[in-house]
Scaffold this active site. Sequence first.
Site, PDB file in Angstrom:
ATOM      1  N   GLU A 185       0.740  -1.361   0.228  1.00 28.95           N
ATOM      2  CA  GLU A 185      -0.268  -0.062  -0.042  1.00 28.95           C
ATOM      3  C   GLU A 185       0.915   1.265  -0.096  1.00 28.95           C
ATOM      4  OE1 GLU A 185      -3.143  -0.117  -1.225  1.00 28.95           O
ATOM      5  OE2 GLU A 185      -3.493  -1.689   0.435  1.00 28.95           O
ATOM      6  N   HIS A 186       0.523   2.219  -0.962  1.00 32.49           N
ATOM      7  CA  HIS A 186       1.246   3.453  -0.852  1.00 32.49           C
ATOM      8  C   HIS A 186       2.780   3.163  -1.577  1.00 32.49           C
ATOM      9  CE1 HIS A 186      -1.361   6.596   0.429  1.00 32.49           C
ATOM     10  NE2 HIS A 186      -1.730   5.348   1.276  1.00 32.49           N
ATOM     11  N   SER A 206     -26.715   4.512 -16.672  1.00 32.22           N
ATOM     12  CA  SER A 206     -26.229   3.343 -15.633  1.00 32.22           C
ATOM     13  C   SER A 206     -27.596   3.457 -14.546  1.00 32.22           C
ATOM     14  CB  SER A 206     -24.913   4.221 -14.812  1.00 32.22           C
ATOM     15  OG  SER A 206     -24.840   3.407 -13.546  1.00 32.22           O
ATOM     16  N   GLY A 239     -16.580   3.936  -4.106  1.00 30.87           N
ATOM     17  CA  GLY A 239     -16.027   4.725  -3.186  1.00 30.87           C
ATOM     18  C   GLY A 239     -15.699   3.882  -1.881  1.00 30.87           C
ATOM     19  N   LEU A 278     -12.588  -0.426  -3.580  1.00 27.70           N
ATOM     20  CA  LEU A 278     -12.586  -1.752  -4.181  1.00 27.70           C
ATOM     21  C   LEU A 278     -12.555  -1.354  -5.779  1.00 27.70           C
ATOM     22  CD1 LEU A 278     -15.019  -3.613  -1.818  1.00 27.70           C
ATOM     23  CD2 LEU A 278     -12.518  -3.690  -1.901  1.00 27.70           C
ATOM     24  N   SER A 289     -14.426   2.510 -10.157  1.00 27.06           N
ATOM     25  CA  SER A 289     -14.237   3.213 -11.277  1.00 27.06           C
ATOM     26  C   SER A 289     -13.382   2.457 -12.289  1.00 27.06           C
ATOM     27  CB  SER A 289     -13.307   4.412 -10.727  1.00 27.06           C
ATOM     28  OG  SER A 289     -12.139   4.158 -10.051  1.00 27.06           O
ATOM     29  N   GLU A 292      -8.988   7.753 -16.362  1.00 26.64           N
ATOM     30  CA  GLU A 292      -9.309   8.189 -14.996  1.00 26.64           C
ATOM     31  C   GLU A 292      -8.295   9.271 -14.698  1.00 26.64           C
ATOM     32  OE1 GLU A 292      -9.974   5.179 -12.208  1.00 26.64           O
ATOM     33  OE2 GLU A 292      -9.708   6.416 -10.581  1.00 26.64           O
ATOM     34  N   ASP A 308      -5.265  -0.688 -10.176  1.00 29.72           N
ATOM     35  CA  ASP A 308      -6.446  -1.029 -10.183  1.00 29.72           C
ATOM     36  C   ASP A 308      -7.048  -1.537 -11.947  1.00 29.72           C
ATOM     37  OD1 ASP A 308      -6.749   0.427  -7.847  1.00 29.72           O
ATOM     38  OD2 ASP A 308      -7.882   1.785  -8.501  1.00 29.72           O
ATOM     39  N   TYR A 330      -3.187  12.218   0.419  1.00 29.21           N
ATOM     40  CA  TYR A 330      -2.490  11.637  -0.424  1.00 29.21           C
ATOM     41  C   TYR A 330      -1.270  12.238  -1.090  1.00 29.21           C
ATOM     42  CZ  TYR A 330      -2.235   8.778  -4.818  1.00 29.21           C
ATOM     43  OH  TYR A 330      -1.804   7.759  -5.625  1.00 29.21           O
TER      44      TYR A 330
HETATM   45  P1  ADP Z   1     -13.852   3.564  -6.079  1.00 32.39           P
HETATM   46  O1  ADP Z   1     -13.268   3.119  -7.230  1.00 32.39           O
HETATM   47  O2  ADP Z   1     -12.927   3.157  -4.833  1.00 32.39           O
HETATM   48  O3  ADP Z   1     -15.161   2.694  -6.150  1.00 32.39           O
HETATM   49  P2  ADP Z   1     -13.833   5.974  -7.043  1.00 32.39           P
HETATM   50  O4  ADP Z   1     -14.293   7.652  -6.375  1.00 32.39           O
HETATM   51  O5  ADP Z   1     -12.415   5.999  -7.703  1.00 32.39           O
HETATM   52  O6  ADP Z   1     -14.122   4.872  -6.065  1.00 32.39           O
HETATM   53  O7  ADP Z   1     -14.875   5.895  -8.309  1.00 32.39           O
HETATM   54  C1  ADP Z   1     -16.242   5.982  -8.030  1.00 32.39           C
HETATM   55  C2  ADP Z   1     -16.965   6.669  -9.265  1.00 32.39           C
HETATM   56  O8  ADP Z   1     -16.883   5.825 -10.380  1.00 32.39           O
HETATM   57  C3  ADP Z   1     -18.481   6.995  -8.934  1.00 32.39           C
HETATM   58  O9  ADP Z   1     -18.823   7.890  -8.211  1.00 32.39           O
HETATM   59  C4  ADP Z   1     -18.682   7.243 -10.300  1.00 32.39           C
HETATM   60  O10 ADP Z   1     -18.447   8.372 -10.830  1.00 32.39           O
HETATM   61  C5  ADP Z   1     -18.020   6.001 -11.037  1.00 32.39           C
HETATM   62  N1  ADP Z   1     -18.799   4.784 -11.258  1.00 32.39           N
HETATM   63  C6  ADP Z   1     -18.160   3.390 -10.840  1.00 32.39           C
HETATM   64  N2  ADP Z   1     -19.211   2.568 -11.034  1.00 32.39           N
HETATM   65  C7  ADP Z   1     -19.963   3.157 -11.449  1.00 32.39           C
HETATM   66  C8  ADP Z   1     -21.267   2.699 -12.163  1.00 32.39           C
HETATM   67  N3  ADP Z   1     -21.834   1.437 -12.209  1.00 32.39           N
HETATM   68  N4  ADP Z   1     -22.218   3.512 -12.939  1.00 32.39           N
HETATM   69  C9  ADP Z   1     -21.973   4.845 -12.900  1.00 32.39           C
HETATM   70  N5  ADP Z   1     -20.597   5.249 -12.607  1.00 32.39           N
HETATM   71  C10 ADP Z   1     -19.868   4.447 -11.722  1.00 32.39           C
HETATM   72 MG    MG Z   2     -11.300   4.393  -8.076  1.00 33.93          MG
END
Ligand code: ADP
Ligand code: MG
Length: 415
Positions: A46-47, A88, A144, A147, A150, A187, A199, A251
């Site tokens: 991590e990190h 979505s 968020g 896991l 994104s 991203e 990721d 971060y």
């Molecule tokens: P993590 O990747 O840890 O879950 P992130 O903040 O990096 O958290 O990514 C979350 C964001 O990715 C959401 O707020 C949304 O914008 C986008 N996202 C992820 N999954 C979906 C989905 N199934 N439908 C629409 N947007 C999504």
């Molecule tokens: Mg993410």
Amino acid sequence: NVTPQWLPAWDDDEGARRATTLFRGRFGTEPDGVWSAPGRVNLIGEHTDYNGGLCLPINLPHRTYVALRRTGDGTGAGPSDAVVRLTSAQEADAELWSRPLADVGPGTVDGWPAYAAGVAWSLAADGHDVGGFDAAVDSCVPYGAGLSSSAALECAVAVALDEVFTLGLGGDDAGRARLAAACIRAENEIAGAPTGGMDQSSSLRARAGHALLLDTRDHTTRHVPFVLAPHGLALLVVDTRASHQLADGQYAARRTACEDAAAQLGVATLREIDPAGLDDALARLADGALPADVVRRRVRHVVTEIARVTELVGLLESGRIRDAGPVLDASHASLRDDYEVSSGELDLVVDSARAAGALGARMTGGGFGGSAIALVEVDQVDAVAGAVAEAFGLQRLTAPAFLVALASAPAGRTR
Ligand code: ADP
Ligand code: MG
């Protein structure tokens, strides 16, 4: 007695059915197919990614499903019909998002469509002939939670576009590394999130039954067996559901501390510091923007954490996963005390899981919230989850969510 809330993974039939139903409802036609990509959880390391170090993610059984239909030619053949339309199930009140691909670029897309349309943009920027498409997304990867929902979204879109526009990248690891690079660029540049490449590399390149050892210095990978059932063990993942508002500034501060220390030590990255020479290196660090004591602890985390990745890989490759608990525990202590990126909720998961019999536990992801993992006996999964849920209840914290991680298949076509 508190009942733990489980986050079950969908099977491919359910994921494909949901995405297809959404697609038909919103676009009034059939998709060309359904593609999917997994979220991931990092076992250790991590990190380390911005320090040229090692990390060791596995793919989760939880996936994001994308039903997609090609609507136009590649941009080279007819840019006018290269329109992207997205919907979505996780963004229920959003209008159908629609935009000419030519209008997608850095700073032009707000919100979640950046993660999907951004992949089309970066593939086109990489010289690929990508045109218009319609896509409907549904997912059981929590948002968020650290896991990587994104990357799951980006990588599902990437393998779909690869196939419908016949880019020829999804079939081998070298091509998948290029798809991962396109997702990372989407991203970073379109969604504006300054993340490393763990990721997307995991979601596209890790294999079922294996962790992916990723060396961020030279981008080489190795597939490390990770099957716990024959050892009578399971990997419990706990989403603390705690927000991490501090995360962005913290971060950046950790990154800067590492870069300053590397500069003081005359190395490109902290990866160059040999663990055997760590004490000598620490002694050479002086007060700067941060007190020397703080910088020493940051450096000690990074150097020892990279060594712990190698240690865990050694245990996994020699069938000694039962000895991994102390390595996970040491990683958590280092992140909590030296790197100072844990949180009350993460510490509570780790402490209560261990007290209930976990062999080892640690926070995972960037910290300040998100998820933790615990290595537990298969027949104690429910008991450990119950104990963690109860500990949260006693402190009147938001109930955490639980899932069991099996190292699962990478992104690909589902239907
Ligand atoms: P993590 O990747 O840890 O879950 P992130 O903040 O990096 O958290 O990514 C979350 C964001 O990715 C959401 O707020 C949304 O914008 C986008 N996202 C992820 N999954 C979906 C989905 N199934 N439908 C629409 N947007 C999504
Ligand atoms: Mg993410």
